[in-house]
Write a protein that holds these residues in place. Structure first.
Motif, PDB file in Angstrom:
ATOM      1  N   LEU A  44      39.095   9.673  78.125  1.00 36.62           N
ATOM      2  CA  LEU A  44      38.237   9.426  79.283  1.00 36.62           C
ATOM      3  C   LEU A  44      37.053  10.384  79.298  1.00 36.62           C
ATOM      4  O   LEU A  44      37.225  11.599  79.185  1.00 36.62           O
ATOM      5  N   HIS A  45      35.859   9.811  79.448  1.00 41.46           N
ATOM      6  CA  HIS A  45      34.655  10.613  79.705  1.00 41.46           C
ATOM      7  C   HIS A  45      34.169  10.295  81.109  1.00 41.46           C
ATOM      8  O   HIS A  45      33.888   9.136  81.420  1.00 41.46           O
ATOM      9  N   TYR A  46      34.071  11.331  81.945  1.00 42.68           N
ATOM     10  CA  TYR A  46      33.591  11.162  83.321  1.00 42.68           C
ATOM     11  C   TYR A  46      32.264  11.886  83.431  1.00 42.68           C
ATOM     12  O   TYR A  46      32.187  13.105  83.227  1.00 42.68           O
ATOM     13  N   ASP A  47      31.221  11.127  83.745  1.00 41.63           N
ATOM     14  CA  ASP A  47      29.858  11.644  83.769  1.00 41.63           C
ATOM     15  C   ASP A  47      29.767  12.957  84.546  1.00 41.63           C
ATOM     16  O   ASP A  47      30.355  13.105  85.615  1.00 41.63           O
ATOM     17  N   ARG A  48      29.021  13.890  84.004  1.00 36.52           N
ATOM     18  CA  ARG A  48      28.868  15.200  84.657  1.00 36.52           C
ATOM     19  C   ARG A  48      28.209  15.072  86.027  1.00 36.52           C
ATOM     20  O   ARG A  48      28.386  15.944  86.892  1.00 36.52           O
ATOM     21  N   TRP A  76      21.106   5.971  81.786  1.00 35.22           N
ATOM     22  CA  TRP A  76      20.916   4.636  81.226  1.00 35.22           C
ATOM     23  C   TRP A  76      19.805   4.673  80.174  1.00 35.22           C
ATOM     24  O   TRP A  76      18.731   5.224  80.387  1.00 35.22           O
ATOM     25  N   GLY A  77      20.093   4.068  79.013  1.00 34.39           N
ATOM     26  CA  GLY A  77      19.100   3.990  77.945  1.00 34.39           C
ATOM     27  C   GLY A  77      18.996   5.236  77.097  1.00 34.39           C
ATOM     28  O   GLY A  77      18.203   5.287  76.160  1.00 34.39           O
ATOM     29  N   GLU A  78      19.793   6.272  77.377  1.00 37.23           N
ATOM     30  CA  GLU A  78      19.693   7.546  76.672  1.00 37.23           C
ATOM     31  C   GLU A  78      20.727   7.659  75.542  1.00 37.23           C
ATOM     32  O   GLU A  78      21.769   6.999  75.549  1.00 37.23           O
ATOM     33  N   TRP A  79      20.439   8.588  74.630  1.00 33.11           N
ATOM     34  CA  TRP A  79      21.359   8.918  73.555  1.00 33.11           C
ATOM     35  C   TRP A  79      22.664   9.492  74.100  1.00 33.11           C
ATOM     36  O   TRP A  79      23.735   9.379  73.473  1.00 33.11           O
ATOM     37  N   SER A  80      22.629  10.075  75.289  1.00 31.59           N
ATOM     38  CA  SER A  80      23.820  10.712  75.861  1.00 31.59           C
ATOM     39  C   SER A  80      24.998   9.753  75.931  1.00 31.59           C
ATOM     40  O   SER A  80      26.156  10.172  75.796  1.00 31.59           O
ATOM     41  N   LEU A  81      24.758   8.458  76.151  1.00 29.34           N
ATOM     42  CA  LEU A  81      25.850   7.485  76.190  1.00 29.34           C
ATOM     43  C   LEU A  81      26.513   7.334  74.822  1.00 29.34           C
ATOM     44  O   LEU A  81      27.742   7.203  74.717  1.00 29.34           O
ATOM     45  N   VAL A  82      25.709   7.354  73.763  1.00 33.59           N
ATOM     46  CA  VAL A  82      26.276   7.284  72.414  1.00 33.59           C
ATOM     47  C   VAL A  82      27.020   8.574  72.098  1.00 33.59           C
ATOM     48  O   VAL A  82      28.126   8.548  71.529  1.00 33.59           O
ATOM     49  N   ALA A  83      26.439   9.712  72.470  1.00 37.65           N
ATOM     50  CA  ALA A  83      27.098  11.000  72.210  1.00 37.65           C
ATOM     51  C   ALA A  83      28.454  11.060  72.903  1.00 37.65           C
ATOM     52  O   ALA A  83      29.449  11.520  72.322  1.00 37.65           O
ATOM     53  N   ALA A  84      28.515  10.597  74.148  1.00 43.24           N
ATOM     54  CA  ALA A  84      29.792  10.589  74.877  1.00 43.24           C
ATOM     55  C   ALA A  84      30.795   9.654  74.202  1.00 43.24           C
ATOM     56  O   ALA A  84      31.995   9.956  74.131  1.00 43.24           O
ATOM     57  N   THR A  85      30.314   8.522  73.699  1.00 49.66           N
ATOM     58  CA  THR A  85      31.203   7.575  73.020  1.00 49.66           C
ATOM     59  C   THR A  85      31.735   8.162  71.719  1.00 49.66           C
ATOM     60  O   THR A  85      32.914   7.992  71.378  1.00 49.66           O
ATOM     61  N   LEU A  86      30.882   8.865  70.980  1.00 49.73           N
ATOM     62  CA  LEU A  86      31.340   9.526  69.761  1.00 49.73           C
ATOM     63  C   LEU A  86      32.386  10.599  70.087  1.00 49.73           C
ATOM     64  O   LEU A  86      33.372  10.758  69.356  1.00 49.73           O
ATOM     65  N   ASP A  87      32.185  11.330  71.186  1.00 54.70           N
ATOM     66  CA  ASP A  87      33.190  12.310  71.620  1.00 54.70           C
ATOM     67  C   ASP A  87      34.519  11.622  71.891  1.00 54.70           C
ATOM     68  O   ASP A  87      35.591  12.119  71.504  1.00 54.70           O
ATOM     69  N   LEU A  88      34.462  10.486  72.568  1.00 55.87           N
ATOM     70  CA  LEU A  88      35.685   9.733  72.871  1.00 55.87           C
ATOM     71  C   LEU A  88      36.367   9.269  71.585  1.00 55.87           C
ATOM     72  O   LEU A  88      37.605   9.352  71.461  1.00 55.87           O
ATOM     73  N   LEU A  89      35.576   8.777  70.645  1.00 55.70           N
ATOM     74  CA  LEU A  89      36.132   8.261  69.397  1.00 55.70           C
ATOM     75  C   LEU A  89      36.852   9.362  68.625  1.00 55.70           C
ATOM     76  O   LEU A  89      37.985   9.186  68.164  1.00 55.70           O
ATOM     77  N   ARG A  90      36.206  10.519  68.511  1.00 57.81           N
ATOM     78  CA  ARG A  90      36.827  11.630  67.780  1.00 57.81           C
ATOM     79  C   ARG A  90      38.082  12.127  68.505  1.00 57.81           C
ATOM     80  O   ARG A  90      39.106  12.424  67.862  1.00 57.81           O
ATOM     81  N   ALA A  91      38.006  12.223  69.818  1.00 62.35           N
ATOM     82  CA  ALA A  91      39.150  12.718  70.589  1.00 62.35           C
ATOM     83  C   ALA A  91      40.334  11.766  70.477  1.00 62.35           C
ATOM     84  O   ALA A  91      41.485  12.204  70.329  1.00 62.35           O
TER      85      ALA A  91
END
Length: 530
Positions: A44-48, A76-91
């Motif tokens: 789970l990633h919960y937005d800061r 919305w529209g930022e790289w931060s959404l991809v970065a959070a998804t990559l964090d989720l994938l690795r975790a």
């Protein structure tokens, strides 16, 4: 038996859910607990920026199948959404080594098929599910920027800093600062939500780690959550092993707004072929409860019907032309209903009205000025309670739904005596209407305060104008009083300042079908009019 790339078939299928969320922590905790309760993992990633994280973490602390990843500020529209998804994938890959499939969903999503069906479907398909349309040849992007998303660099959020976003874009155009796309990469685009096999996710991360220039490129594209995974998954996986669709149902209105799912969408979703649905309203409690029970059902309970998007477009079109599939709630239940008791407090001084209503909550559900205040402590009622104008327009149907939602035949609320049309309309309903007319002394001080609340009088208002406003308000309130008396309403009880407390308690008790003792226990009559 093993499938392609080592994917496990049959009952050994294990799912790791990757959840991107930013709101509704209570509902989110319920959904995550449900998913983990069936033996699957949840990252789970919960937005800061999201509120209520401490409570969410506490509610999930006892869940061994849930991991929380580092919180990022996402936009919305930022790289931060991809970065959070990559964090989720690795975790998820690290925490759940037995997971055979990884499904990315949002906090607004919910499964609409039994867990057993989802596992069987993923195992039998033995492929990845991700939309990946050609970026340039498809019609995924209908309007607005297209190649500019990629060939120019985007450093600020388009929604929060719109002027600067387009100023920087225009500057790059004028200076000829466009860039080439990564060599050997076919850019693709599609929905943010996907389901990947474990081996695919591992290959994707290995490719990203070995090619840091890809991260540098996508980091400054616009809306990379629609292109990053959609481009790289087909790049590292044979196309025959990828299905070009998402397993999450989502639809958009013809105004470009996402369809929000409410309780009355249950039949539509139960027959839908997708595995998940987005966006389910936080207020759709009955729908969420029904889908939670459905998630625990056997695989054979999964229904199958038509294309929900096509059905949604069809019914919406009919509605626009006055040919609705069903009767709207304000047409089917346009009366409050015979046998229901409505206790209506008429009071110009709203603080007094609220005291009366809130004091009676032990006896019945009680609210303040529900037709004058947007926020009135109401329970979730779907789209019927908002905006305020809609609530007032369909007032009898609104009260009908409110009574059914609360499971009560008795309801109390306040109304400004100036809402004469609402009073007259409620008097025509077959319900049993009782009124408590609260007389308030109307002097210049009260009228000056009333004028200030209405925005008619300000601290700097000239005295001559102030007195004109007060005189006009006095005439208005006097006319409201006469109009109310001309209605000759039944079952009207009256109280006023200075009335003996015994008599006042008796009037309120008759209004409530209660005893004077119950009234005195609930309301401080000494300070009621302070």
């Amino acid at each position: 038996m093993p499938g392609r790339h080592g994917c496990i078939r049959g009952p050994m299928t294990q799912i790791a859910y990757l959840v991107l969320a930013h709101k509704n922590p209570a509902g989110l905790a319920e959904m995550v607990t449900m998913l983990a309760g069936h033996g699957d993992g949840v990252a789970l990633h919960y937005d800061r920026r999201g509120a209520g994280f401490a409570g969410l973490r506490a509610r999930l602390a006892a869940q061994p199948r849930v991991v929380l990843v580092r919180r990022r500020r996402c936009g919305w529209g930022e790289w931060s959404l991809v970065a959070a998804t990559l964090d989720l994938l690795r975790a998820a890959l690290a925490a759940f080594p037995e997971a055979t499939h990884l499904c990315l969903i949002s906090g607004d999503c919910t499964p609409i098929k039994p867990r057993a069906h989802i596992a069987r479907f993923l195992a039998e398909a033995d492929r990845d599910f991700i939309e990946h349309h050609d970026f340039f040849d498809s019609d995924w992007i209908r309007t607005g920027l297209k190649e500019e998303r990629l060939i120019y660099r985007h450093f600020v959020n388009e929604r929060r800093r719109k002027w600067l976003f387009y100023a920087l874009l225009d500057l790059q155009r004028r200076l000829g600062l466009s860039r080439s796309l990564p060599e050997g990469l076919t850019i693709r685009i599609g929905s943010q939500w996907w389901a990947l096999r474990r081996a695919t996710a591992q290959r994707l991360l290995a490719h990203v780690d070995a090619n840091p220039h890809l991260m540098r490129f996508f980091r400054t594209t616009w809306i990379p959550d629609e292109t990053f995974f959609q481009t790289l998954v087909p790049h590292v996986t044979p196309r025959a092993e990828i299905e070009n669709r998402t397993l999450t149902f989502l639809a958009f209105s013809d105004y470009g707004m996402p369809l929000v799912l409410h309780d009355d969408h249950e039949a539509l979703l139960m027959a839908e072929e997708h595995l998940f649905a987005r966006k389910v309203s936080p207020g759709a409690r009955r729908l969420r409860a029904r889908l939670a029970a459905h998630y625990a059902a056997p695989a054979e309970a999964a229904g199958r019907g038509g294309d929900a998007r096509a059905l949604y477009r069809y019914y919406t079109w009919r509605g626009r032309h006055g040919q609705r599939h069903g009767i709207r709630i304000w047409a089917a239940g346009r009366d409050i209903g015979e046998g229901r008791n409505i206790h209506l407090v008429l009071c110009k001084a709203w603080h007094v009205g609220r005291r009366l209503a809130h004091g009676q909550r032990p006896l019945m559900p009680s609210f303040g000025y529900i037709f004058d205040e947007e926020e009135a402590g109401l329970p979730p009622l779907g789209g019927l309670s908002r905006p305020l104008a809609k609530r007032k327009r369909h007032r009898r149907a609104f009260l009908n739904v409110l009574c059914r939602t609360l499971g009560t035949d008795r309801l109390m609320f306040c109304l400004d005596p100036g809402d004469l049309d609402i009073i007259a309309d409620l008097a025509r309903d077959p319900c049993r209407l009782r009124l408590l007319d609260v007389a308030i002394p109307i002097d210049d001080a009260f009228l000056a305060g009333h004028g200030a609340r209405l925005g008619l009088i300000a601290p700097g208002t000239p005295e001559t104008h102030r007195r004109e406003v007060i005189a006009t308000l006095h005439r208005q309130l006097a006319e409201e009083r006469r109009a109310l008396e001309r209605m000759k309403l039944d079952h009207v009880h009256r109280i006023a300042p200075g009335m003996p407390h015994g008599r006042m308690a008796g009037e309120i008790a008759a209004f409530l079908d209660a005893t004077p003792e119950q009234v005195r226990d609930a309301i401080d009559l000494e300070t009621l009019f302070d």
